[in-house]
Scaffold this active site. Sequence first.
Site, short mmCIF file in Angstrom:
data_model
loop_
_atom_site.label_atom_id
_atom_site.label_comp_id
_atom_site.label_asym_id
_atom_site.label_seq_id
_atom_site.Cartn_x
_atom_site.Cartn_y
_atom_site.Cartn_z
N LYS A 142 0.82 -1.20 0.00
CA LYS A 142 0.00 0.00 0.00
C LYS A 142 0.87 1.26 0.00
O LYS A 142 0.41 2.34 -0.34
CB LYS A 142 -0.88 0.01 1.27
CG LYS A 142 -1.81 -1.17 1.38
CD LYS A 142 -2.52 -1.11 2.76
CE LYS A 142 -3.34 -2.36 2.97
NZ LYS A 142 -3.95 -2.38 4.31
N GLY A 143 2.12 1.12 0.42
CA GLY A 143 2.96 2.28 0.71
C GLY A 143 3.20 3.24 -0.43
O GLY A 143 3.38 4.44 -0.20
N GLU A 195 8.01 1.85 -5.87
CA GLU A 195 8.03 1.51 -4.44
C GLU A 195 8.05 2.79 -3.61
O GLU A 195 8.48 3.84 -4.09
CB GLU A 195 9.30 0.71 -4.13
CG GLU A 195 9.12 -0.78 -4.29
CD GLU A 195 8.96 -1.48 -2.95
OE1 GLU A 195 8.28 -0.93 -2.05
OE2 GLU A 195 9.52 -2.57 -2.80
N ASP A 196 7.64 2.67 -2.36
CA ASP A 196 7.74 3.80 -1.43
C ASP A 196 9.17 3.95 -0.91
O ASP A 196 9.72 5.03 -0.87
CB ASP A 196 6.75 3.63 -0.26
CG ASP A 196 6.82 2.24 0.38
OD1 ASP A 196 7.59 1.38 -0.11
OD2 ASP A 196 6.11 2.01 1.37
N ASP A 246 14.75 -0.60 1.53
CA ASP A 246 15.50 -0.71 2.78
C ASP A 246 16.50 -1.86 2.59
O ASP A 246 17.57 -1.66 2.01
CB ASP A 246 14.47 -0.97 3.90
CG ASP A 246 15.08 -1.05 5.28
OD1 ASP A 246 16.30 -0.90 5.41
OD2 ASP A 246 14.33 -1.30 6.25
N LYS A 256 16.93 3.94 1.48
CA LYS A 256 17.61 3.83 2.79
C LYS A 256 18.66 2.74 2.64
O LYS A 256 18.35 1.56 2.71
CB LYS A 256 16.54 3.46 3.84
CG LYS A 256 17.07 3.34 5.24
CD LYS A 256 15.97 3.47 6.31
CE LYS A 256 14.92 2.40 6.37
NZ LYS A 256 14.03 2.50 7.54
N ASP A 261 3.37 3.86 6.48
CA ASP A 261 2.58 3.70 7.71
C ASP A 261 3.41 3.23 8.89
O ASP A 261 4.54 2.76 8.73
CB ASP A 261 1.47 2.67 7.48
CG ASP A 261 2.02 1.25 7.44
OD1 ASP A 261 3.03 1.03 6.75
OD2 ASP A 261 1.47 0.37 8.12
N ARG A 281 -0.68 7.01 6.94
CA ARG A 281 -0.45 7.01 5.49
C ARG A 281 -0.92 8.32 4.85
O ARG A 281 -0.43 8.72 3.81
CB ARG A 281 -1.19 5.85 4.82
CG ARG A 281 -0.64 4.49 5.15
CD ARG A 281 -1.24 3.46 4.19
NE ARG A 281 -1.10 2.10 4.69
CZ ARG A 281 -0.01 1.35 4.53
NH1 ARG A 281 1.03 1.83 3.91
NH2 ARG A 281 0.03 0.12 5.00
#
Length: 178
Positions: free
Chosen positions: A44-45, A100-101, A104, A133, A161, A167
């Site tokens: 959902k990000g 993508e949000d 990582d 990141k 989130d 969000r």
Amino acid sequence: MKILKEDIKPLFSEEEIQLRVKEVAREIDLYYKDEEVYVICVLKGSVMFTVDLVKSLTVPIKMEFIRLSSYGSSTTTTGKVHAVDISLPDLNDKHVLVIEDIVDTGLTAKFLLDFINNNFHTKTTKFCSLLDKKCFRRTEIEPDYVGFNIDNKFVIGYGLDYDGQFRNMPYIGYVEIE
Ligand code: 5GP
């Protein structure tokens, strides 16, 4: 851990995000020229980022949505990527752009890019992430397009989130992780 609104420190303002999204869109437009692109929003990000990004693109696009998950109710990845819904159309001979949000460890992106490349012979497969990141990267994955680089922070807002919350914040903030 419970996060309260007052614990959230600002990182990127709404204005900074909107400006950067337009810059990334220009880079993407230049690459694809006028060829059609299948934009894959990883729910959902990345929903807010994808929606703003595609509104700024001038190349013809088709939008697809898939749902992956690697975090539970915590601030660290479980290390196991879970495909909640990964139904995709025929992507053979198409330009594919995964959105993508945040990258990582890179496990989520690797899972998805491997899935696409193992199932389709795409014309091109590119990967765009709003945030990068790098400090905990566990794969060789590098996004082709990045909004912002960040260090070791747990970020929330603008689609990201914590335990399903925050969000809808229009800016990106972070919380200190003990
Ligand atoms: P990776 O598989 O690269 O470790 O993590 C990717 C996913 O983990 C992202 O799509 C996002 O859902 C989640 N994630 C990683 N870092 C953060 C963070 O700082 N904040 C939030 N909210 N989610 C994160």
